[in-house]
Design an enzyme around this catalytic site. Structure first.
Site, short mmCIF file in Angstrom:
data_model
loop_
_atom_site.label_atom_id
_atom_site.label_comp_id
_atom_site.label_asym_id
_atom_site.label_seq_id
_atom_site.Cartn_x
_atom_site.Cartn_y
_atom_site.Cartn_z
N GLU A 78 81.71 60.51 27.30
CA GLU A 78 81.24 59.56 26.28
C GLU A 78 82.02 58.24 26.24
O GLU A 78 81.96 57.52 25.24
CB GLU A 78 81.29 60.24 24.90
N HIS A 89 86.72 63.77 27.59
CA HIS A 89 85.64 63.63 26.62
C HIS A 89 85.20 62.17 26.48
O HIS A 89 84.04 61.85 26.63
CB HIS A 89 86.04 64.20 25.25
N HIS A 99 80.43 70.89 26.92
CA HIS A 99 80.47 69.81 27.91
C HIS A 99 80.74 70.34 29.32
O HIS A 99 80.12 69.89 30.28
CB HIS A 99 81.55 68.79 27.54
CO CO Z 1 81.54 66.16 22.57
#
Ligand code: CO
Length: 289
Positions: free
Chosen positions: A205, A175, A237
């Site tokens: 991210e 993530h 995602h």
């Molecule tokens: Co997210």
């Protein structure tokens, strides 16, 4: 006369306090419970991971009540519209306290000790300051925390990799976070390299990015790769950022870079070897209750 009066008074005080203590004890018999805390998901196909996690915990703690809380307010709101009511950690713990749970093991089902974990720690700390609450709450560490956790997680992930040729790569989508604990992602690359070749961890991210991963793949002359999420659920995602049809999905970016990719849509919560690590962390914290 006077001395006798004082000792009588002392006697009354002593009896009084011991009575109070015993009624207090009677009010709150020990009741232990487990609260599993995840980010949550609104993707129905991704829920299998959370169901699997619950079942594995249930198997390890057959006599203890187990509940869920989701840390994401956005997901809870969306689920509520669909008729599913999942509590936030603070509401879930408060309800358990009201229902007489005296000892609660709060297990973080997150991957890293990031923002969600930090908020959870703050929530528990604040709740413990409220009177008449639970006597003890222990938080179980997330999947990655100590050095040993990373080592076992790497082995558990490798057990779930597809069979691949020597020059085929394995790409993992983590993530990523602006929180300091993002360092776990680049660190994972080091730990994987100790075990096997051509495993590349990227993040949506944080660091490393997919561009960083593509640069490494090119440098190593990789032509084919498998790709899977390094997230507990293969939700939004995995479906969109990893293997979606958009131009900027990892799948399309890798394909444009001349790398053949095969997507594996499977969250780490569906991998029993990985789930057992969370269960072990829960056993550690439950033992401390
Ligand atoms: Co997210």
């Amino acid at each position: 006369m006077c001395r006798r009066y004082i000792s009588l008074l002392l006697c009354f005080i002593l009896i009084g306090t011991s009575l109070m203590a015993s009624t207090h004890k009677k009010e709150k018999p020990t009741k232990k419970g487990i609260l599993l805390v995840a980010f949550g998901t609104t993707v129905p196909s991704a829920k299998v991971a959370l169901v699997n996690m619950y079942q594995k915990v249930e198997k390890a703690f057959p006599d203890t009540e187990i509940r869920w809380a989701y840390t994401s307010a956005f997901i809870r709101k969306k689920l509520k519209k669909q008729g599913e009511d999942i509590d936030s950690p603070i509401v879930a713990i408060s309800k358990m306290a009201d229902e007489g749970f005296t000892h609660i093991a709060v297990q973080s089902m997150h991957t890293i000790p990031g923002l969600e974990y930090e908020y959870l720690e703050q929530t528990v700390k604040s709740i413990m300051e409220i009177p008449k609450g639970p006597r003890k709450i222990e938080i179980g560490r997330p999947l990655l925390y100590a050095h040993e956790d990373i080592e076992v997680t790497v082995k558990a992930m490798i057990a779930n990799f597809p069979e691949r040729k020597k020059d085929e790569a394995m790409i993992l989508m983590g993530h990523g976070t602006p929180h300091i604990s993002n360092v776990f992602y680049p660190a994972m690359n080091y730990y994987f390299a100790e075990e096997c070749e051509h495993v590349y961890m990227g993040t949506v991210e944080g660091y490393p990015s997919i561009e960083d991963v593509i640069a490494k793949l090119k440098l190593n002359g990789i032509k084919k790769a498998f790709m899977m999420p390094f997230m507990s659920v293969a939700g939004d995602h995995a479906k969109n950022d990893m293997c979606g049809e958009g131009e900027d999905s990892w799948y399309n970016m890798l394909t444009a870079a001349g790398i053949e990719v095969e997507c594996i849509i499977k969250g780490t919560g569906e991998m029993n070897e990985v789930v057992s690590i969370w269960v072990e962390h829960l056993k550690d914290s439950f033992d401390k209750l």
